[in-house]
Design a protein around this motif. Structure first.
Motif, mmCIF file in Angstrom:
data_model
loop_
_atom_site.group_PDB
_atom_site.id
_atom_site.type_symbol
_atom_site.label_atom_id
_atom_site.label_comp_id
_atom_site.label_asym_id
_atom_site.label_seq_id
_atom_site.Cartn_x
_atom_site.Cartn_y
_atom_site.Cartn_z
ATOM 1 N N GLN A 26 49.280 65.422 34.086
ATOM 2 C CA GLN A 26 50.668 65.098 33.787
ATOM 3 C C GLN A 26 50.922 65.141 32.282
ATOM 4 O OE1 GLN A 26 52.773 64.771 36.383
ATOM 5 N NE2 GLN A 26 54.397 64.878 34.850
ATOM 6 N N LEU A 27 49.941 64.695 31.517
ATOM 7 C CA LEU A 27 50.075 64.662 30.065
ATOM 8 C C LEU A 27 50.215 66.065 29.492
ATOM 9 C CD1 LEU A 27 50.020 63.071 27.406
ATOM 10 C CD2 LEU A 27 47.524 63.179 27.483
ATOM 11 N N ILE A 28 49.325 66.961 29.887
ATOM 12 C CA ILE A 28 49.364 68.315 29.323
ATOM 13 C C ILE A 28 50.580 69.088 29.841
ATOM 14 C CG2 ILE A 28 47.991 69.610 31.030
ATOM 15 C CD1 ILE A 28 46.465 70.795 28.589
ATOM 16 N N LYS A 29 51.030 68.778 31.046
ATOM 17 C CA LYS A 29 52.224 69.433 31.588
ATOM 18 C C LYS A 29 53.464 69.012 30.803
ATOM 19 C CE LYS A 29 54.764 70.229 35.890
ATOM 20 N NZ LYS A 29 54.896 69.848 37.327
ATOM 21 N N GLU A 30 53.522 67.745 30.391
ATOM 22 C CA GLU A 30 54.658 67.255 29.614
ATOM 23 C C GLU A 30 54.663 67.833 28.200
ATOM 24 O OE1 GLU A 30 54.327 63.040 29.804
ATOM 25 O OE2 GLU A 30 54.952 62.911 31.912
ATOM 26 N N ILE A 31 53.479 67.986 27.611
ATOM 27 C CA ILE A 31 53.395 68.473 26.235
ATOM 28 C C ILE A 31 53.585 69.982 26.158
ATOM 29 C CG2 ILE A 31 51.867 68.699 24.224
ATOM 30 C CD1 ILE A 31 50.616 66.029 24.990
ATOM 31 N N TYR A 32 53.012 70.705 27.140
ATOM 32 C CA TYR A 32 53.078 72.171 27.133
ATOM 33 C C TYR A 32 53.651 72.697 28.452
ATOM 34 C CZ TYR A 32 49.772 71.637 23.247
ATOM 35 O OH TYR A 32 49.171 71.273 22.077
ATOM 36 N N PRO A 33 54.918 72.410 28.737
ATOM 37 C CA PRO A 33 55.493 72.820 30.029
ATOM 38 C C PRO A 33 55.588 74.333 30.210
ATOM 39 C CG PRO A 33 57.218 72.032 28.550
ATOM 40 C CD PRO A 33 55.903 71.716 27.897
ATOM 41 N N LYS A 34 55.514 75.079 29.113
ATOM 42 C CA LYS A 34 55.683 76.538 29.194
ATOM 43 C C LYS A 34 54.363 77.295 29.331
ATOM 44 C CE LYS A 34 60.058 76.600 26.677
ATOM 45 N NZ LYS A 34 60.801 77.164 25.515
ATOM 46 N N ILE A 35 53.248 76.567 29.456
ATOM 47 C CA ILE A 35 51.971 77.252 29.686
ATOM 48 C C ILE A 35 52.092 78.106 30.951
ATOM 49 C CG2 ILE A 35 49.562 76.933 30.387
ATOM 50 C CD1 ILE A 35 49.376 74.569 28.575
ATOM 51 N N ASN A 36 51.620 79.332 30.864
ATOM 52 C CA ASN A 36 51.748 80.264 31.987
ATOM 53 C C ASN A 36 50.637 80.026 33.007
ATOM 54 O OD1 ASN A 36 52.577 82.347 33.607
ATOM 55 N ND2 ASN A 36 51.728 83.967 32.318
ATOM 56 N N VAL A 37 50.811 78.944 33.754
ATOM 57 C CA VAL A 37 49.863 78.594 34.807
ATOM 58 C C VAL A 37 50.649 78.130 36.024
ATOM 59 C CG1 VAL A 37 49.635 76.162 34.144
ATOM 60 C CG2 VAL A 37 47.734 77.298 35.307
ATOM 61 N N LYS A 38 50.104 78.303 37.202
ATOM 62 C CA LYS A 38 50.749 77.819 38.421
ATOM 63 C C LYS A 38 50.461 76.318 38.527
ATOM 64 C CE LYS A 38 50.308 82.322 40.700
ATOM 65 N NZ LYS A 38 51.728 82.686 40.659
ATOM 66 N N ASP A 40 51.484 73.770 40.342
ATOM 67 C CA ASP A 40 51.176 73.142 41.637
ATOM 68 C C ASP A 40 49.740 73.436 42.059
ATOM 69 O OD1 ASP A 40 53.675 72.094 41.757
ATOM 70 O OD2 ASP A 40 54.467 73.522 43.209
ATOM 71 N N LEU A 41 49.289 74.678 41.843
ATOM 72 C CA LEU A 41 47.917 75.028 42.202
ATOM 73 C C LEU A 41 46.928 74.251 41.336
ATOM 74 C CD1 LEU A 41 47.967 78.906 42.787
ATOM 75 C CD2 LEU A 41 47.984 77.068 44.486
ATOM 76 N N LEU A 42 47.272 74.042 40.072
ATOM 77 C CA LEU A 42 46.398 73.266 39.196
ATOM 78 C C LEU A 42 46.294 71.822 39.683
ATOM 79 C CD1 LEU A 42 44.656 73.023 36.666
ATOM 80 C CD2 LEU A 42 46.747 72.640 35.337
ATOM 81 N N LYS A 43 47.394 71.276 40.140
ATOM 82 C CA LYS A 43 47.356 69.902 40.667
ATOM 83 C C LYS A 43 46.480 69.829 41.915
ATOM 84 C CE LYS A 43 50.303 66.006 41.937
ATOM 85 N NZ LYS A 43 51.706 65.517 42.073
ATOM 86 N N TYR A 44 46.623 70.810 42.810
ATOM 87 C CA TYR A 44 45.771 70.846 43.995
ATOM 88 C C TYR A 44 44.301 70.981 43.593
ATOM 89 C CZ TYR A 44 50.011 71.657 46.776
ATOM 90 O OH TYR A 44 51.241 71.547 47.374
ATOM 91 N N ALA A 45 44.031 71.807 42.583
ATOM 92 C CA ALA A 45 42.652 71.986 42.124
ATOM 93 C C ALA A 45 42.078 70.664 41.629
ATOM 94 C CB ALA A 45 42.597 73.044 41.024
ATOM 95 N N CYS A 46 42.888 69.890 40.912
ATOM 96 C CA CYS A 46 42.437 68.572 40.438
ATOM 97 C C CYS A 46 42.076 67.663 41.612
ATOM 98 C CB CYS A 46 43.536 67.913 39.604
ATOM 99 S SG CYS A 46 43.865 68.687 38.010
#
Length: 229
Positions: A26-38, A40-46
């Protein structure tokens, strides 16, 4: 509810470790929302990445501090937990689900030459343990297949051929690794850069007290300009 360990020093359950990953996610998503990554898939991977630690050999290893012969790497044993049927119903493509499988499988590069029969036998043992496992973020898509679904992953198969798919895999796996390492070290994966401008201003003023001609070098000027964008 039985608790299964993810780490032994200090002792930390699979749920606790995964919570730390999701906090950093959640922290990295808030700081870098424009990172070109999927995302939802990253959350599932976690959520899925360490569920394979729920096996007797791994748990005994943490308790006794001795590697148990015949242990199948937990990253491989995490794959049967991935609820690909749920993901298909949610509209994820076969390629996207395959990316998730590969990111989880290779978040540690520990893939030995185990037969499908050995893996399936271990999965059967884990199924009994999973009945006593409770973790709220998992409940919506709780699942444990009897085997690793070959449509999405095969042992020692890698995503290399398609350039776009490989890029997405590298981003997904790379960020999972970064989140995993930060969570294991009990540190924030990133710190919000909301202090740099003031700190730089104070620093240059201090330098100019001794040398009025003091100025940033070309690289520093470039980075300062980039930061304002």
């Amino acid at each position: 509810m039985k608790k299964y360990l993810a780490k032994s020093n200090p002792k930390e359950t699979i749920q606790e470790h995964t919570d730390n990953l999701l906090k950093n996610y959640q922290l990295i998503k808030e700081i870098y929302p424009k990172i070109n990554v999927k995302w939802d898939l990253l959350k599932y991977a976690c959520i899925y990445h360490d569920l394979g630690k729920m096996n007797d050999k791994f748990q005994m290893k943490l308790e006794r501090g001795v590697k148990i012969k015949g242990e199948i790497p937990h990253n491989i044993l995490s794959l049967p937990f991935i609820n690909y049927e749920y993901l298909e119903d949610e509209g994820y493509s076969e390629q996207e689900i395959s990316l998730l499988f590969h990111a989880v499988a290779y978040h540690h590069d520990r893939v030995d030459d185990f037969s499908e029969e050995e893996i399936e036998e271990e999965i059967k043992l884990i199924q009994k343990l999973f009945e006593e496992f409770y973790y709220p973020p998992l409940e919506k898509f709780r699942f444990l297949d009897e085997m690793i679904e070959s449509d999405f992953f095969m042992i020692n198969d890698r995503i290399y051929e398609d350039e776009k798919e490989f890029y997405e895999y590298v981003m997904l796996k790379g960020l999972l690794n970064r989140l995993d390492y930060a969570a294991s070290g009990y540190i924030d994966v990133e710190i919000q850069n909301d202090f740099l401008e003031n700190s730089m201003g104070d620093l240059i003023k201090k330098w100019q007290e001794n040398d009025k001609k003091a100025e940033w070098n070309e690289l520093q000027k470039f980075m300062k300009k980039k930061h304002k964008k």
